[in-house]
Design a protein around this motif. Structure first.
Motif, short mmCIF file in Angstrom:
data_model
loop_
_atom_site.label_atom_id
_atom_site.label_comp_id
_atom_site.label_asym_id
_atom_site.label_seq_id
_atom_site.Cartn_x
_atom_site.Cartn_y
_atom_site.Cartn_z
N GLU A 54 50.88 -0.65 -1.23
CA GLU A 54 49.58 -1.36 -1.20
C GLU A 54 48.77 -2.57 -0.67
O GLU A 54 49.83 -3.30 -0.94
N CYS A 58 44.59 0.00 -0.64
CA CYS A 58 44.73 0.98 0.51
C CYS A 58 46.02 1.49 -0.11
O CYS A 58 47.00 0.08 0.74
N LEU A 59 46.68 2.28 0.27
CA LEU A 59 48.26 2.85 0.51
C LEU A 59 48.32 3.03 1.77
O LEU A 59 48.11 3.51 2.55
N ASN A 66 50.32 7.26 6.75
CA ASN A 66 49.13 6.96 6.28
C ASN A 66 49.33 8.40 5.44
O ASN A 66 47.74 8.71 4.81
N ALA A 69 47.28 7.93 2.52
CA ALA A 69 46.70 7.54 2.51
C ALA A 69 44.91 8.72 2.53
O ALA A 69 44.14 9.23 1.66
N ASN A 73 42.29 10.23 -0.89
CA ASN A 73 40.98 10.32 0.16
C ASN A 73 40.43 12.03 -0.03
O ASN A 73 39.41 12.28 -0.82
N ARG A 113 37.80 4.40 5.00
CA ARG A 113 38.88 3.61 5.64
C ARG A 113 40.09 4.13 6.57
O ARG A 113 41.13 3.88 7.12
N TRP A 117 44.17 4.59 10.17
CA TRP A 117 45.08 5.88 10.49
C TRP A 117 45.11 6.13 11.84
O TRP A 117 45.09 5.91 12.04
#
Length: 167
Positions: A54, A58-59, A66, A69, A73, A113, A117
């Motif tokens: 993290e 955000c991962l 990703n 993430a 989401n 975010r 990505w």
């Protein structure tokens, strides 16, 4: 004869081969990423290797794909869309109004975010699939229909997205 008209690129075998090639390349990239050594002042540093961590809430994935993430989401977006779609259905909103709410609220949650990505084809298909399923639920005219034999017939994707205004 049909395969000849499509060309090799249109065959199922070629499409599956392309998918396997992309997966193999992703695995090779991951292996290379794990093999990187860091050196400072002539001394090699031993760093802990993790698959995800993290960063600023955000991962992040070690191979920069990703998927965690995107999955997070998608989970939040499904909750958001479930709440909003109930209200839109209760108000009997038109397809275009539903599309506006989808673009204004739901897409902002889905793409939060996303600028960080690096999307692989499989992840991109997940995002596109979510959007198409949401469009089917918003559409009034271009809806999937079950045939007499139990098989589903789906309208053209472009027609559905145009009806709801999320081309």
């Amino acid at each position: 004869e049909n395969l000849l008209a499509l060309g090799h690129e249109g065959t199922k075998l070629c499409c599956e081969g392309e998918t396997r090639r992309v997966q193999r390349e992703a695995a090779e990239d991951s292996t290379r990423a794990l093999g990187v050594e860091f050196t400072t002042y002539g001394e090699t540093l031993e760093l802990e290797r993790v698959k995800a961590f993290e960063y600023l809430g955000c991962l992040m994935s070690f191979d920069d794909t990703n998927p965690q993430a995107v999955a997070l989401n998608l989970k939040e977006t499904r909750k958001c869309w479930a709440r909003i779609s109930k209200v839109l259905r209760a108000e009997n909103a038109s397809s275009q109004v539903c599309g506006m709410f989808y673009k204004a609220v739901v897409q902002s949650v889905l793409l939060f975010r996303s600028e960080t990505w690096s999307l692989r084809p499989a992840v991109l298909k997940r995002l596109e699939g979510f959007q198409l399923r949401a469009a089917y639920k918003m559409a009034r005219d271009n809806t999937p229909e079950r045939g007499p034999n139990g098989a589903w017939t789906y309208p053209a994707t472009a027609d559905v997205l145009e009806e709801v205004g999320i081309q």
